[in-house]
Motif scaffolding. Structure first.
Motif, PDB file in Angstrom:
ATOM      1  N   ASP A   1       1.039  -1.192   0.041  1.00  0.00           N
ATOM      2  CA  ASP A   1       0.031  -0.186  -0.069  1.00  0.00           C
ATOM      3  C   ASP A   1       0.897   1.158  -0.272  1.00  0.00           C
ATOM      4  N   CYS A   2       1.799   1.439   0.342  1.00  0.00           N
ATOM      5  CA  CYS A   2       2.597   2.531   0.610  1.00  0.00           C
ATOM      6  C   CYS A   2       3.865   2.784  -0.347  1.00  0.00           C
ATOM      7  N   GLU A   3       3.729   1.309  -1.113  1.00  0.00           N
ATOM      8  CA  GLU A   3       4.744   2.088  -2.642  1.00  0.00           C
ATOM      9  C   GLU A   3       3.138   2.566  -3.778  1.00  0.00           C
ATOM     10  N   SER A   4       2.195   1.965  -3.292  1.00  0.00           N
ATOM     11  CA  SER A   4       1.210   2.126  -4.649  1.00  0.00           C
ATOM     12  C   SER A   4       1.343   3.727  -4.204  1.00  0.00           C
ATOM     13  N   ARG A   5       1.199   4.327  -2.504  1.00  0.00           N
ATOM     14  CA  ARG A   5       0.630   5.949  -2.679  1.00  0.00           C
ATOM     15  C   ARG A   5       2.050   6.251  -2.720  1.00  0.00           C
ATOM     16  N   MET A   6       3.438   6.197  -2.550  1.00  0.00           N
ATOM     17  CA  MET A   6       3.867   6.836  -2.403  1.00  0.00           C
ATOM     18  C   MET A   6       5.709   6.455  -2.730  1.00  0.00           C
ATOM     19  N   GLY A   7       5.594   5.405  -3.863  1.00  0.00           N
ATOM     20  CA  GLY A   7       6.357   5.170  -4.479  1.00  0.00           C
ATOM     21  C   GLY A   7       7.109   3.795  -4.303  1.00  0.00           C
ATOM     22  N   ALA A   8       7.930   3.522  -4.807  1.00  0.00           N
ATOM     23  CA  ALA A   8       8.977   2.334  -4.158  1.00  0.00           C
ATOM     24  C   ALA A   8       9.558   2.101  -2.591  1.00  0.00           C
ATOM     25  N   VAL A   9       9.374   0.985  -2.125  1.00  0.00           N
ATOM     26  CA  VAL A   9      10.325   1.514  -0.653  1.00  0.00           C
ATOM     27  C   VAL A   9      11.088   0.233  -0.672  1.00  0.00           C
ATOM     28  N   SER A  10      12.349   0.863  -0.624  1.00  0.00           N
ATOM     29  CA  SER A  10      13.916  -0.319  -0.770  1.00  0.00           C
ATOM     30  C   SER A  10      13.982  -1.347   0.208  1.00  0.00           C
ATOM     31  N   GLY A  11      15.057  -1.939  -0.240  1.00  0.00           N
ATOM     32  CA  GLY A  11      14.962  -3.440   0.357  1.00  0.00           C
ATOM     33  C   GLY A  11      15.181  -2.866   1.716  1.00  0.00           C
ATOM     34  N   GLU A  12      16.331  -1.779   1.795  1.00  0.00           N
ATOM     35  CA  GLU A  12      16.980  -1.437   3.658  1.00  0.00           C
ATOM     36  C   GLU A  12      15.508  -1.249   4.457  1.00  0.00           C
ATOM     37  N   ALA A  13      14.776  -0.148   3.527  1.00  0.00           N
ATOM     38  CA  ALA A  13      13.619   0.316   4.587  1.00  0.00           C
ATOM     39  C   ALA A  13      12.383  -1.201   4.964  1.00  0.00           C
ATOM     40  N   ARG A  14      12.178  -2.210   3.964  1.00  0.00           N
ATOM     41  CA  ARG A  14      11.515  -3.242   3.755  1.00  0.00           C
ATOM     42  C   ARG A  14      11.666  -3.680   5.426  1.00  0.00           C
ATOM     43  N   GLN A  15      13.446  -3.863   5.447  1.00  0.00           N
ATOM     44  CA  GLN A  15      13.749  -4.404   6.283  1.00  0.00           C
ATOM     45  C   GLN A  15      14.102  -4.497   7.895  1.00  0.00           C
ATOM     46  N   ARG A  16      14.221  -2.659   7.884  1.00  0.00           N
ATOM     47  CA  ARG A  16      13.996  -2.018   8.772  1.00  0.00           C
ATOM     48  C   ARG A  16      12.471  -2.124   9.079  1.00  0.00           C
ATOM     49  N   ALA A  17      11.424  -2.165   8.300  1.00  0.00           N
ATOM     50  CA  ALA A  17       9.563  -2.095   9.155  1.00  0.00           C
ATOM     51  C   ALA A  17       9.547  -3.404   9.802  1.00  0.00           C
ATOM     52  N   ARG A  18      10.274  -4.287   9.181  1.00  0.00           N
ATOM     53  CA  ARG A  18       9.915  -6.103   9.374  1.00  0.00           C
ATOM     54  C   ARG A  18      10.921  -5.735  11.010  1.00  0.00           C
ATOM     55  N   GLN A  19      12.031  -4.771  10.923  1.00  0.00           N
ATOM     56  CA  GLN A  19      12.560  -4.665  12.360  1.00  0.00           C
ATOM     57  C   GLN A  19      11.895  -4.559  13.081  1.00  0.00           C
ATOM     58  N   VAL A  20      11.475  -3.567  12.654  1.00  0.00           N
ATOM     59  CA  VAL A  20      10.840  -2.870  13.880  1.00  0.00           C
ATOM     60  C   VAL A  20       9.137  -3.306  14.243  1.00  0.00           C
ATOM     61  N   PHE A  21       8.227  -4.336  13.400  1.00  0.00           N
ATOM     62  CA  PHE A  21       6.871  -4.640  13.296  1.00  0.00           C
ATOM     63  C   PHE A  21       7.142  -5.750  14.752  1.00  0.00           C
ATOM     64  N   ASP A  22       8.548  -6.426  14.152  1.00  0.00           N
ATOM     65  CA  ASP A  22       8.871  -7.150  15.129  1.00  0.00           C
ATOM     66  C   ASP A  22       9.251  -7.130  16.262  1.00  0.00           C
ATOM     67  N   GLU A  23      10.170  -6.245  16.577  1.00  0.00           N
ATOM     68  CA  GLU A  23      10.773  -5.472  18.214  1.00  0.00           C
ATOM     69  C   GLU A  23       9.449  -4.898  18.703  1.00  0.00           C
TER      70      GLU A  23
END
Length: 123
Positions: free
Chosen positions: A89-111
């Motif tokens: 959804d973020c990509e459809s609204r704001m453009g591509a999400v980098s691999g680094e940002a995806r990894q960070r989002a997953r890390q924060v989500f897990d934390e």
């Protein structure tokens, strides 16, 4: 057992030995397996009737059902799907999400979920 009937079955010797390795009550074990199979059949029939009336279940509904039925592993899968949906959804609204940002989002989500003592790591 009220309403029960005695039946005789023939099993391959290896199968019977395998069952005996797990239980001393092979008859009870087989009864439980038969009951479980009948419950699954009844549930499949009920779900098929529901889908005939209201349409197919979505992927998310199926993931939620698996989480309820199968516990933590399915919950991690569901959480991973929720995060993936959010990132899509973020990509459809704001453009591509980098691999680094995806990894960070997953890390924060897990934390966040680990701190709350909820699910294990997102899949």
């Amino acid at each position: 057992m009220a309403g029960a009937e005695k039946v005789t079955i023939t099993l391959p010797a290896e199968l019977l030995e395998g069952m005996k390795a797990h239980t001393d009550d092979v008859s009870g074990y087989l009864t439980e397996l038969a009951e479980r199979a009948e419950r699954r059949r009844a549930l499949r029939d009920e779900l098929a009737r529901y889908q005939d009336s209201f349409g197919a279940f979505t992927d998310r509904e199926m993931a939620e059902a698996r989480a309820l039925l199968h516990g933590a592993e399915a919950e991690r899968e569901l959480r991973g799907r929720v995060l993936d949906e959010y990132l899509t959804d973020c990509e459809s609204r704001m453009g591509a999400v980098s691999g680094e940002a995806r990894q960070r989002a997953r890390q924060v989500f897990d934390e966040v979920f680990a701190a709350e003592g909820w699910w294990g790591a997102a899949s």
